[in-house]
Design a protein around this motif. Structure first.
Motif, PDB file in Angstrom:
ATOM      1  N   ALA A  91       4.069  -5.724   2.902  1.00  0.00           N
ATOM      2  CA  ALA A  91       4.375  -4.359   2.413  1.00  0.00           C
ATOM      3  C   ALA A  91       3.126  -3.624   2.131  1.00  0.00           C
ATOM      4  N   GLU A  92       2.070  -4.277   1.377  1.00  0.00           N
ATOM      5  CA  GLU A  92       0.810  -3.634   1.174  1.00  0.00           C
ATOM      6  C   GLU A  92       0.188  -2.947   2.302  1.00  0.00           C
ATOM      7  N   LEU A  93       0.102  -3.870   3.475  1.00  0.00           N
ATOM      8  CA  LEU A  93      -0.594  -3.206   4.704  1.00  0.00           C
ATOM      9  C   LEU A  93       0.123  -2.075   5.077  1.00  0.00           C
ATOM     10  N   ARG A  94       1.646  -2.425   5.203  1.00  0.00           N
ATOM     11  CA  ARG A  94       2.362  -1.165   5.620  1.00  0.00           C
ATOM     12  C   ARG A  94       2.189   0.043   4.888  1.00  0.00           C
ATOM     13  N   ALA A  95       2.011  -0.029   3.279  1.00  0.00           N
ATOM     14  CA  ALA A  95       1.694   1.015   2.426  1.00  0.00           C
ATOM     15  C   ALA A  95       0.519   1.589   2.912  1.00  0.00           C
ATOM     16  N   ALA A  96      -0.608   0.888   3.054  1.00  0.00           N
ATOM     17  CA  ALA A  96      -1.793   1.364   3.431  1.00  0.00           C
ATOM     18  C   ALA A  96      -1.755   2.140   4.843  1.00  0.00           C
ATOM     19  N   VAL A  97      -0.889   1.998   5.605  1.00  0.00           N
ATOM     20  CA  VAL A  97      -0.878   2.395   6.798  1.00  0.00           C
ATOM     21  C   VAL A  97      -0.035   3.774   6.515  1.00  0.00           C
ATOM     22  N   ALA A  98       0.689   3.885   5.774  1.00  0.00           N
ATOM     23  CA  ALA A  98       1.546   4.991   5.449  1.00  0.00           C
ATOM     24  C   ALA A  98       0.720   6.056   4.733  1.00  0.00           C
ATOM     25  N   ILE A 111      -6.587  -3.673   4.886  1.00  0.00           N
ATOM     26  CA  ILE A 111      -5.944  -2.621   4.129  1.00  0.00           C
ATOM     27  C   ILE A 111      -7.003  -1.376   4.189  1.00  0.00           C
ATOM     28  N   LEU A 112      -8.220  -1.886   3.910  1.00  0.00           N
ATOM     29  CA  LEU A 112      -9.489  -0.985   3.722  1.00  0.00           C
ATOM     30  C   LEU A 112      -9.605  -0.369   5.367  1.00  0.00           C
ATOM     31  N   ALA A 113      -9.539  -1.321   6.443  1.00  0.00           N
ATOM     32  CA  ALA A 113      -9.852  -0.573   7.562  1.00  0.00           C
ATOM     33  C   ALA A 113      -8.867   0.509   8.002  1.00  0.00           C
ATOM     34  N   VAL A 114      -7.674   0.427   7.577  1.00  0.00           N
ATOM     35  CA  VAL A 114      -6.665   1.448   8.193  1.00  0.00           C
ATOM     36  C   VAL A 114      -7.200   2.714   7.847  1.00  0.00           C
ATOM     37  N   ALA A 115      -7.891   3.020   6.897  1.00  0.00           N
ATOM     38  CA  ALA A 115      -8.456   4.237   6.359  1.00  0.00           C
ATOM     39  C   ALA A 115      -9.844   5.016   7.110  1.00  0.00           C
ATOM     40  N   HIS A 116     -10.236   4.079   7.955  1.00  0.00           N
ATOM     41  CA  HIS A 116     -11.400   4.359   8.596  1.00  0.00           C
ATOM     42  C   HIS A 116     -11.077   5.424   9.805  1.00  0.00           C
TER      43      HIS A 116
END
Length: 88
Positions: free
Chosen positions: A37-44, A15-20
């Motif tokens: 869903a939380e991981l998809r939300a982070a990607v979004a 989840i933290l990595a997708v923002a890098h």
């Protein structure tokens, strides 16, 4: 119990990595298809998600995922509108 904590730590790291900024775009697309869903939300929320990924997430069955697409300032207006008009 320890295995569960390890899984939770891996999930949190994803989840933290997708923002890098150096996170690979193909991995963003892969995570956008995750059952989590939380991981998809982070990607979004990611400013590095491609319009194709955001378009897919704009139609997601999870309201938080769609809301994050709609609030992503870098998403094209048509995709943000699609996210707002989609429903559960």
């Amino acid at each position: 119990m320890q295995a569960q904590r390890k899984d939770s730590q891996k999930r949190r790291a994803k989840i933290l990595a997708v923002a890098h900024p150096n996170f690979p775009p193909d991995k963003l697309a892969h995570f956008a298809a995750s059952p989590d869903a939380e991981l998809r939300a982070a990607v979004a929320r990611s400013p590095y998600a491609t319009p194709d990924v955001l378009r897919t997430l704009a139609l997601d069955g999870n309201a938080e995922v769609r809301r994050n697409v709609a609030q992503n300032a870098l998403a094209p207006d048509e995709i943000r509108a699609l996210a707002l008009l989609s429903s559960d």
